[in-house]
Each structure stands twice: as structure tokens, then as C-alpha cells.
Design an enzyme around this catalytic site. Structure first.
Site, PDB file in Angstrom:
ATOM      1  N   TYR A   1      49.911  66.671 -65.964  1.00  0.00           N
ATOM      2  CA  TYR A   1      49.225  67.152 -64.763  1.00  0.00           C
ATOM      3  C   TYR A   1      48.584  68.498 -65.041  1.00  0.00           C
ATOM      4  O   TYR A   1      49.123  69.301 -65.817  1.00  0.00           O
ATOM      5  CB  TYR A   1      50.210  67.361 -63.608  1.00  0.00           C
TER       6      TYR A   1
ATOM      7  N   HIS B   1      52.157  56.513 -62.306  1.00  0.00           N
ATOM      8  CA  HIS B   1      51.921  56.348 -60.864  1.00  0.00           C
ATOM      9  C   HIS B   1      50.768  57.221 -60.411  1.00  0.00           C
ATOM     10  O   HIS B   1      50.399  58.196 -61.077  1.00  0.00           O
ATOM     11  CB  HIS B   1      53.180  56.694 -60.063  1.00  0.00           C
TER      12      HIS B   1
ATOM     13  N   TYR C   1      55.487  60.159 -67.798  1.00  0.00           N
ATOM     14  CA  TYR C   1      55.800  61.506 -68.289  1.00  0.00           C
ATOM     15  C   TYR C   1      57.288  61.824 -68.132  1.00  0.00           C
ATOM     16  O   TYR C   1      57.963  61.254 -67.271  1.00  0.00           O
ATOM     17  CB  TYR C   1      54.942  62.565 -67.588  1.00  0.00           C
TER      18      TYR C   1
ATOM     19  N   ARG D   1      59.223  59.193 -65.833  1.00  0.00           N
ATOM     20  CA  ARG D   1      58.669  58.560 -64.631  1.00  0.00           C
ATOM     21  C   ARG D   1      57.721  57.430 -65.022  1.00  0.00           C
ATOM     22  O   ARG D   1      56.873  57.611 -65.891  1.00  0.00           O
ATOM     23  CB  ARG D   1      57.860  59.559 -63.796  1.00  0.00           C
TER      24      ARG D   1
ATOM     25  N   HIS E   1      49.802  59.319 -56.873  1.00  0.00           N
ATOM     26  CA  HIS E   1      50.265  59.759 -55.558  1.00  0.00           C
ATOM     27  C   HIS E   1      49.190  59.475 -54.521  1.00  0.00           C
ATOM     28  O   HIS E   1      48.003  59.765 -54.758  1.00  0.00           O
ATOM     29  CB  HIS E   1      50.539  61.263 -55.555  1.00  0.00           C
TER      30      HIS E   1
END
Lengths: 188, 247
Positions: free
Chosen positions: B114, B166, B153, B163, B168
Site C-alpha cells: 500500500y 482484496h 501481503y 492477508r 476495500h
């Protein structure tokens, strides 16, 4: 009428800060506006520590009790009151808004600001309400508030600070946990 | 630090004692360690919505540029990764389209990183990818994003925790009570069984609702892979309707 199974929620996670905040997100009205009120507080965990990765949204009526349905929240024009705002918390868990004190939307109930709470570690959003502290007459006749005990009623009412600001802390857990709400069509 | 076997055992124990039909995540879900001090311990209080709760905020063309729905054109060059489209329909709990409403998305890049100062994962940042998008649904509740498939990640819930990939999603309905944030996953991810956030939804059919479908008709010749994900909000209170059983 058959209803459809709603999509489950998930936590907002830790990495929303570059996506969801926007310029003037928490300034429903300019701070300089004479009738602007500062609404602020802390979002706290079960140990009483501030939550640095929480996000609060508010939805409310204007001073006359009208709930505005106008666009422009994401790019505020400085004139329209949209009645919606968003504040992420700072490293101490503090949030703030510059807004108007809402009027009564119904003559038989007390004015409030609707609140949604998101945070890393919180698997789904929570809802609560912030009632205004000063109008004892409307607070005493409100049917919902009348059904609460004194501690709960206080937990849902903002504190008027000496400088006129409204203070409202949100405690996710613990003996003085905030009152969180569920609505009739929230399944599960 | 706890290991995956312990986390998986905790998940299994909770699931084995859960009753079907819990369609939302449990707020109290200890395998997700960050939830321990951040879930309410008192019951939610039932209330009929009133006042501002009956009205979601309104967004319009003045709020969102149509280009914000394409996450692959926000910088000077092409982001690295698998170009995808995610298309779907936003409906309320009665199956009615939610029209002209704001959808916000954010995600990691194809390497699982991110653009966020607190993301310390030593994977490369892509200078051509911010991972942030917005759009308004159309008159039939449809949305469409063009983006790059995010990578999985690591995180620090337990040792060797990862995780599943995905995106959000932040969503509004017609009522403020329908406000929600969730995550969309990709089909066939081997990390599903291991992930305490995904597994916090104890009902398997409800969990499946978070997984997009691969839709070959949505893929574009020599251009992009197509995914489809429909989103259902809770019911609206604004128009008269038959009373629904309150679960």
C-alpha cells in the site's frame, strides 16, 4: 416481500488514510462561521487508549431540523450544508468536526447527530447517536432516551465545554462503553 | 508470536460451535488479535431509525470525476500487474438498485504494498499506482472499476500471517443505516482458510458473498481480466414495506 442476504462487512483495516480522507472532510461548515460548533472527542479501546486508526462519520439535520439531501460533500463549495462529514482520528485517537447544531426533525424527539464508527480491529461498523446537552425539555420527552438508564443517557449525550464546544468520546469496550445501536433491518 | 496452527484451531473451534445464519462478521473474534480490545462487550441496542438516520448523504457529478473509476490512469505510466475490471451491481436488501451513490475503493498494488506510511512490507511501491478509486453507481445500480489485481501481503496478527488479496469497498445506500465498509476477495485464494478477518464471518454462504466471480464475458481480448461482484446492503426503512423478521 423476500429480502436478499446482505453482503457482510469487514474491517476498514489500517491503510485507509490515503484513500478516504479528503480536503475539508470534517468541516461541514467553515470553522470561522459564527454558528459553527466544534464537535470533538476520542475513540478509545478497552484499555482506555486512543485508537489512531479509527474513522468517524456523522449525518445530521441543519439547525432548522431539515436533513439536507444535496451533493457536494467531497468538494465542498463553502456555501451548501450537506449534513455529512468524515473525520479520521489522529495518533492520540482524537477526531473533530466543525458543524452546526441540528434542530429537531420531529417535535416529539430530541435532536441528535447520527454516527458511524470504523476502526482497524473493528470487524464491522458501529452506529451510535450524539444527543445535544442543553435542551432538557426535548431530552426528557424523547421516547428512545426515556428507555435508557441514566448512565446510558449520559453516554449518548455530548458534554458542553466551557468554550461552547461539544465533547463526545466513543468507548468501544469496558464498563463505560458507548451505547451502540442496531436497526430493525440489520440482520445477524 | 502465535503460529498459524493456533490461529487455525481457534477459528475452527468458533466455527464448530456457531449456528448457521450469522451473516455478518462477529465483532468479538479473538483469532483476529486486534479485535480483542476493540469490540463492544455489551449488546447492541435496538432502535427504530429516525431523523438523519433515514437519509444517506447524497453525492453527485460535482463530487466524483468519471476518470476516478480507472485506477490504471492516475499517474504518468502503466502500473505493473494484471489489469482487471471489477463490475457489479449495488442493491438494497429488497433487491432494488441503489442509484447514483458513491463507491470508494482502495487496495494494495500487485506486489502487495500500500502507499501508506505505516505499510512497512518490503515490497516495491509502484510509482504509477495509488490504489485509490471512486465512482457513482448508474441508474441501475451498476459500478465498474478498472484496476490492477492486488497482491497478498504479510501482517503481524501471528507468525507468517498473510492477508488474501482484496479490494476495500466503502458503500452507502439510501439510508444512513445502510452504511458499510467491506472487502472483496478473488476466487480460489489459498489464504481464505487461514485468514481470521475473512473467517470472522462464521456462515460459509455469507463468507462466499465476499468473493468476486471470474467472468470471461467481462474479460477483454488482449487487454484485461474481468471480475463480477454484486453487493447487497441491508434493507431500507424509507418506503413502506412488509415487516421483516428481525434476526
Amino acid at each position: 416481500m423476500s429480502s436478499v442476504m446482505p453482503t457482510p462487512g469487514q474491517t476498514i483495516g489500517p491503510f485507509f488514510h490515503y484513500a478516504l480522507p479528503f480536503e475539508f472532510d470534517r468541516e461541514l461548515v467553515a470553522r470561522e462561521q459564527p454558528d459553527a460548533v466544534r464537535l470533538h472527542g476520542y475513540v478509545l479501546d478497552g484499555d482506555g487508549h486512543g485508537i489512531q486508526d479509527a474513522m468517524i462519520e456523522i449525518r445530521q439535520a441543519d439547525a432548522s431540523g431539515h436533513v439536507p439531501e444535496v451533493p457536494g460533500s467531497l468538494r465542498r463549495d463553502g456555501a451548501s450544508f450537506t449534513g455529512w462529514g468524515r473525520s479520521s482520528t489522529d495518533p492520540t485517537g482524537h477526531y473533530w468536526f466543525s458543524t452546526l447544531e441540528p434542530g429537531q426533525t420531529d417535535p416529539d424527539s430530541a435532536p441528535f447527530i447520527a454516527v458511524t464508527v470504523f476502526a482497524r480491529g473493528l470487524l464491522n461498523r458501529l452506529f451510535t447517536r450524539i444527543y445535544l446537552p442543553d435542551d432538557e425539555a426535548s431530552l426528557s420527552i424523547d421516547p428512545f432516551l426515556s428507555g435508557l438508564d441514566e448512565q446510558e443517557r449520559q453516554a449518548m449525550t455530548a458534554i458542553r465545554e466551557p468554550d461552547g464546544h461539544l465533547r463526545f468520546d466513543i468507548r468501544l469496550q469496558g464498563p463505560d462503553q458507548s451505547v451502540f445501536l442496531t436497526y430493525p433491518r440489520h440482520a445477524g | 508470536m502465535d503460529g498459524q496452527p493456533l490461529i487455525s484451531k481457534e477459528i475452527e473451534d468458533i466455527h464448530s460451535s456457531a449456528t448457521p445464519g450469522e451473516t455478518q462478521p462477529r465483532l468479538d473474534f479473538p483469532p483476529y488479535r486486534s479485535s480483542l480490545l476493540r469490540h463492544p462487550t455489551k449488546d447492541l441496542r435496538h432502535v427504530d431509525p429516525e431523523g438523519a438516520e433515514l437519509f444517506a448523504p447524497v453525492f453527485g457529478q460535482s463530487d466524483v470525476d468519471v476518470l476516478e473509476a480507472d485506477l490504471t490512469i492516475q499517474a504518468g505510466g502503466e502500473p505493473i500487474g494484471e489489469r482487471i475490471t471489477v463490475r457489479g451491481r449495488l442493491i438494497d436488501g429488497d433487491g432494488r438498485p441503489v442509484r447514483g451513490q458513491l463507491i470508494e475503493v482502495w487496495q494494495a498494488n500487485s506486489a502487495g504494498r500500500y502507499i501508506h506510511k505505516r505499510d512497512q512490507h518490503p515490497a516495491p511501491i509502484d510509482p504509477n499506482f495509488t490504489g485509490v478509486g471512486r465512482c457513482l453507481t448508474d441508474d441501475d445500480g451498476n459500478y465498474l472499476f478498472t484496476t490492477i489485481k492486488p497482491g497478498p501481503y504479510p501482517w503481524r496478527n501471528h507468525h507468517n500471517a498473510w492477508r488474501p488479496a482484496h479490494i476495500h469497498f466503502s458503500l452507502f445506500g439510501t439510508d444512513f443505516t445502510q452504511r458499510m465498509i467491506t472487502q472483496m476477495y478473488f476466487p480460489g485464494d489459498p489464504l481464505f482458510a487461514l485468514d481470521p478477518i475473512y473467517q470472522s464471518i462464521t456462515d460459509p454462504a455469507a463468507r462466499d458473498r465476499l468473493i468476486a466471480g471470474y467472468d470471461h464475458d467481462e474479460s477483454r481480448h488482449e487487454w484485461s481480466m474481468g471480475y463480477r461482484w454484486d453487493i447487497v446492503l441491508t434493507g431500507s426503512h424509507r418506503t413502506p414495506m412488509e415487516t421483516e423478521e428481525d434476526a
